[in-house]
Motif scaffolding. Structure first.
Motif, PDB file in Angstrom:
ATOM      1  N   SER A  20       1.217  -0.699  -0.054  1.00  0.00           N
ATOM      2  CA  SER A  20      -0.346  -0.185   0.163  1.00  0.00           C
ATOM      3  C   SER A  20       0.810   1.450  -0.421  1.00  0.00           C
ATOM      4  N   VAL A  21       2.254   1.152   0.407  1.00  0.00           N
ATOM      5  CA  VAL A  21       2.855   2.678   0.356  1.00  0.00           C
ATOM      6  C   VAL A  21       3.528   2.259  -0.693  1.00  0.00           C
ATOM      7  N   LEU A  22       4.130   1.304  -1.694  1.00  0.00           N
ATOM      8  CA  LEU A  22       4.685   1.183  -2.581  1.00  0.00           C
ATOM      9  C   LEU A  22       4.609   2.185  -3.611  1.00  0.00           C
ATOM     10  N   PRO A  23       3.321   2.482  -4.440  1.00  0.00           N
ATOM     11  CA  PRO A  23       3.547   3.143  -5.497  1.00  0.00           C
ATOM     12  C   PRO A  23       4.338   5.190  -4.667  1.00  0.00           C
ATOM     13  N   TYR A  24       3.818   4.830  -3.421  1.00  0.00           N
ATOM     14  CA  TYR A  24       4.885   6.727  -2.788  1.00  0.00           C
ATOM     15  C   TYR A  24       5.715   7.111  -2.263  1.00  0.00           C
ATOM     16  N   THR A  25       6.523   5.875  -2.129  1.00  0.00           N
ATOM     17  CA  THR A  25       7.742   5.874  -1.312  1.00  0.00           C
ATOM     18  C   THR A  25       7.993   4.342  -1.120  1.00  0.00           C
ATOM     19  N   ARG A  26       9.512   3.915  -0.793  1.00  0.00           N
ATOM     20  CA  ARG A  26      10.177   2.818  -0.525  1.00  0.00           C
ATOM     21  C   ARG A  26      10.424   2.499   0.802  1.00  0.00           C
ATOM     22  N   ARG A  27      10.721   3.477   1.617  1.00  0.00           N
ATOM     23  CA  ARG A  27      11.040   3.868   2.370  1.00  0.00           C
ATOM     24  C   ARG A  27      11.022   3.032   3.375  1.00  0.00           C
ATOM     25  N   ILE A  28      10.975   2.691   4.241  1.00  0.00           N
ATOM     26  CA  ILE A  28       9.152   1.636   5.231  1.00  0.00           C
ATOM     27  C   ILE A  28      10.117   2.007   6.098  1.00  0.00           C
ATOM     28  N   ILE A  29      10.177   1.758   7.129  1.00  0.00           N
ATOM     29  CA  ILE A  29       9.932   1.202   8.912  1.00  0.00           C
ATOM     30  C   ILE A  29       9.263   0.465   9.205  1.00  0.00           C
ATOM     31  N   VAL A  30       9.807  -0.516  10.029  1.00  0.00           N
ATOM     32  CA  VAL A  30       8.505  -1.834  10.392  1.00  0.00           C
ATOM     33  C   VAL A  30       8.861  -1.558  12.241  1.00  0.00           C
ATOM     34  N   VAL A  31       6.849  -0.869  12.651  1.00  0.00           N
ATOM     35  CA  VAL A  31       7.297  -0.649  13.976  1.00  0.00           C
ATOM     36  C   VAL A  31       6.675  -1.988  14.541  1.00  0.00           C
ATOM     37  N   ARG A  32       7.057  -1.933  16.089  1.00  0.00           N
ATOM     38  CA  ARG A  32       7.551  -2.930  16.729  1.00  0.00           C
ATOM     39  C   ARG A  32       7.025  -3.567  17.611  1.00  0.00           C
ATOM     40  N   ASP A  33       6.374  -4.528  18.195  1.00  0.00           N
ATOM     41  CA  ASP A  33       5.521  -4.574  19.433  1.00  0.00           C
ATOM     42  C   ASP A  33       5.433  -4.059  20.487  1.00  0.00           C
ATOM     43  N   GLY A  34       4.811  -3.088  21.053  1.00  0.00           N
ATOM     44  CA  GLY A  34       5.159  -2.488  22.677  1.00  0.00           C
ATOM     45  C   GLY A  34       5.171  -0.486  21.651  1.00  0.00           C
ATOM     46  N   GLU A  35       4.936  -0.865  20.046  1.00  0.00           N
ATOM     47  CA  GLU A  35       5.408   0.552  20.117  1.00  0.00           C
ATOM     48  C   GLU A  35       4.509   1.307  20.097  1.00  0.00           C
ATOM     49  N   ILE A  36       4.480   2.226  20.330  1.00  0.00           N
ATOM     50  CA  ILE A  36       3.158   3.682  19.871  1.00  0.00           C
ATOM     51  C   ILE A  36       4.279   4.567  19.506  1.00  0.00           C
ATOM     52  N   GLY A  37       3.227   6.047  18.598  1.00  0.00           N
ATOM     53  CA  GLY A  37       4.090   7.361  18.122  1.00  0.00           C
ATOM     54  C   GLY A  37       2.451   7.833  17.783  1.00  0.00           C
ATOM     55  N   TYR A  38       3.194   8.478  16.714  1.00  0.00           N
ATOM     56  CA  TYR A  38       2.302   9.223  16.028  1.00  0.00           C
ATOM     57  C   TYR A  38       3.793   9.863  14.443  1.00  0.00           C
ATOM     58  N   ILE A  39       2.852  10.278  13.348  1.00  0.00           N
ATOM     59  CA  ILE A  39       3.676  10.439  12.272  1.00  0.00           C
ATOM     60  C   ILE A  39       2.008  11.235  11.822  1.00  0.00           C
ATOM     61  N   GLU A  40       3.457  12.673  10.881  1.00  0.00           N
ATOM     62  CA  GLU A  40       2.650  14.223  10.699  1.00  0.00           C
ATOM     63  C   GLU A  40       3.244  14.154   9.299  1.00  0.00           C
TER      64      GLU A  40
END
Ligand code: F6R
Length: 613
Positions: free
Chosen positions: A203-223
């Protein structure tokens, strides 16, 4: 078993987050497809708009004209129902009482009933039957008590038990998406002036090839220009965790075929080749073979097709490396794991790396000190991350729900591993091992040759089988293991009842059903010197009860008699026979599905990745 995606973008970069969400969600449809929905924070007003319904994403998008909306931030969901029927009300996103918070969720909140009771007592109004709705009301409750949204997320997550990948939007913060992960997969796609959270890479490939895998127990936000991740209330530095995805966009699309399943069957020669190249340059094979060699007990597990690949591994461990092993279906782990100990090893097989039963089996074995070797197709997924060694297949994204190319790449990696072990424990000498690995390296060419030879016959056969409601698939030795996978493929995509047995076992019950023209498919696999006579006997038994007898066999079985239909897949050795025999059977399942008007890519009631126990 759902897919979630969230996009937040700077309005000045000229992208439409609503369209990015729609396209991104459509690429997650393989994760579930009984209902879908969108929550958008409208440009200028920051009003929360929610569009959701049961049915396919395409229809929902057209009905609500989702692409036409101007928004800066939005989240979306495609659902495979777990709690509550697939209805509009139960479709995600779920909102709070004030309609300023919206949540999408993949997973199961185990303690939702008690949380709901607690929230209802406090005056919250629930409208759905889902477990997810507690999340929006909990988040709202903490905001009402004066917590800022990040603290509200921390407090919310503290109260949740179960599995989740969650994305939340809040109308008062129109440029931010909150997220949290426990067990269910979640990644972040990093863009220029936008960021995306999603259950999976396509689902992100058409827009970007750079990814981070979120790990178990992690929370956060994106802007649009910022990513914040924390674990146990401590900020996490994510910059060194960025991976670059090399899969092409085309690879995750249909590439000109009418269905993903067909495309993926036809891709097998290439992905087998890529997998073998990967294996021969990867030291994880050597490490895994050492672990197997140093362990007293070998357990093997997986679900569905991955379990079938496990059976093939167990067969070759015994045939090539003289090592007994026990292969079990991963959902049976509770009782089977009790015999695990520090001198055992578990080989966990999962193309997605996320199947919950396999993950739980892994954890149960690990707790008892067992070593873990995993076989997966998805780098950075949960099962590899919790393993001592992972051997990756290189099948690329598999979108069709029925596993095809991932199965053969799994058997390739596992057979390669069995040979490596055989060389270490001196079951074969170095020369023989090299010869066998060279044989395996021809797997791709064997698939091409077999499909070329058999395609026409398979098409004719599908025409004559499509009217039947039951099919037996029988085999001996490796043939019986291939039969299990063939029967699974036929039943899941065509909905014809297909059942596999070792041919010798068919006399002990199954033959009672055989009557005039009952189709029985025999898988005739090497070595014919062992199996020819016995298979001939089984064919006669079925024929004399009126069965239609069909053989998928290597050329050395051509002289079998009383065979109504013979699909000759060419000659192949024992270790390479699976690459000759399996593709025509996959093709048969596909053709039956198409002739019967089924959608082979999205069989009813099934989902690609099963993330609930
Ligand atoms: C069958 C099929 C499923 C999967 C099973 C395990 O065609 O696709 O049976 O094999 O759900 O999935 P993974 O390998 O992702 O653990």
């Amino acid at each position: 078993m759902c897919g979630i995606v969230g996009v937040t973008a700077d309005p000045d970069i000229g992208r439409s987050p609503a369209s990015m969400l729609v396209d991104g969600l459509q690429r997650l449809e393989y994760r579930g497809y009984d209902s879908a929905g969108f929550a958008l924070l409208e440009c200028n007003t920051s009003r929360l708009l929610v569009f959701k319904d049961k049915g396919k994403i395409k229809h929902i998008v057209e009905k609500y004209r989702v692409r036409d909306y101007c928004c800066v931030t939005g989240i979306a969901h495609t659902r495979w129902a777990t709690h509550g029927a697939p209805t509009r009300i139960n479709a995600h996103p779920h909102t709070d009482c004030t309609n300023t918070i919206a949540v999408v969720h993949n997973g199961i909140i185990k303690n939702f009933a008690s949380l709901k009771e607690y929230l209802v007592e406090k005056g919250h109004r629930f409208i759905s039957d889902t477990d997810t709705e507690v999340v929006s009301h909990l988040f709202e409750d903490f905001i009402n008590h004066g917590y800022n949204p990040l603290d509200a997320l921390r407090k919310t997550v503290e109260m949740l038990e179960g599995t989740y990948a969650i994305a939340i939007v809040y109308a008062r913060e129109p440029h931010r998406i909150y997220f949290a992960r426990n067990v269910s997969p979640l990644i972040i796609g990093l863009g220029e002036g936008f960021n995306i959270v999603s259950s999976d890479i396509p689902s992100v490939l058409p827009y970007t090839r750079r990814i981070i895998v979120v790990r178990d127990g992690e929370i956060g936000y994106i802007e649009p220009y910022r990513i914040y991740i924390e674990h146990n209330n401590k900020q996490v530095s994510w910059q060194s965790r960025i991976s670059y995805i090399t899969w092409s966009l085309e690879e995750s699309e249909k590439g000109g075929y009418p269905h993903y399943m067909l495309k993926e069957i036809m891709e097998q020669p290439r992905v087998l080749q890529e997998t073998i190249i990967g294996l021969s340059t990867d030291d994880s094979i050597q490490k895994a073979a050492e672990i197997l060699n140093n362990s007293s007990y070998i357990f093997i597990t997986g679900a569905g097709t991955s379990f079938h690949a496990g059976l093939v591994f167990s067969y070759f461990l015994s045939r090539i490396a003289s090592r007994p092993s026990h292969c079990f279906i991963s959902s049976e782990y509770e009782t089977l794991s009790t015999s695990a100990s520090p001198d055992s090893v578990l080989v966990a097989i999962s193309q997605s790396g996320e199947t919950i039963d396999t993950l739980m089996a892994l954890r149960a074995f690990r707790e008892r000190g067992a070593k873990i070797i995993s076989i997966s197709n998805v780098v950075g997924s949960s099962i590899p991350r919790e393993s001592d060694v992972t051997i990756y297949t290189r099948a690329g994204p598999e979108i069709g729900v029925a596993a095809t190319k991932t199965y053969l790449t799994q058997t390739l990696a596992l057979t390669y591993l069995a040979i490596e072990l055989a060389a270490i424990n001196n079951s074969v000498n170095a020369m023989e091992a090299k010869k066998m690995q060279a044989e395996l390296s021809r797997a791709g060419r064997i698939v091409s040759r077999s499909l070329d030879r058999a395609s026409k016959n398979v098409e004719l056969l599908a025409e004559s089988l499509k009217r039947h409601r039951n099919i037996y698939v029988l085999g001996r030795g490796l043939g019986s293991l291939i039969a299990y996978e063939a029967a699974l493929k036929i039943k899941e995509v065509s909905y014809i009842h297909a059942e596999a047995y070792p041919a010798g076992e068919s006399k002990h019950g199954p033959i009672a059903l055989v009557e005039d023209r009952f189709p029985v498919i025999f898988i005739a696999s090497p070595p014919s010197s062992i199996y020819f006579e016995k298979l001939q006997g089984n064919i006669m038994e079925m024929k004399s009860r009126g069965a239609s007898t069909i053989v998928f066999g290597t050329t050395s079985y051509r002289n079998l008699v009383n065979v109504d239909y013979f699909v000759d897949v060419g000659e192949a050795s024992e270790i390479a026979a699976i690459y000759a025999l399996t593709p025509p059977l996959q093709l048969l399942a596909y053709k039956l599905a198409v002739l019967l008007g089924r959608d082979p890519d999205k069989p009813r009631n099934l989902a690609k990745t099963v993330t609930v126990e």
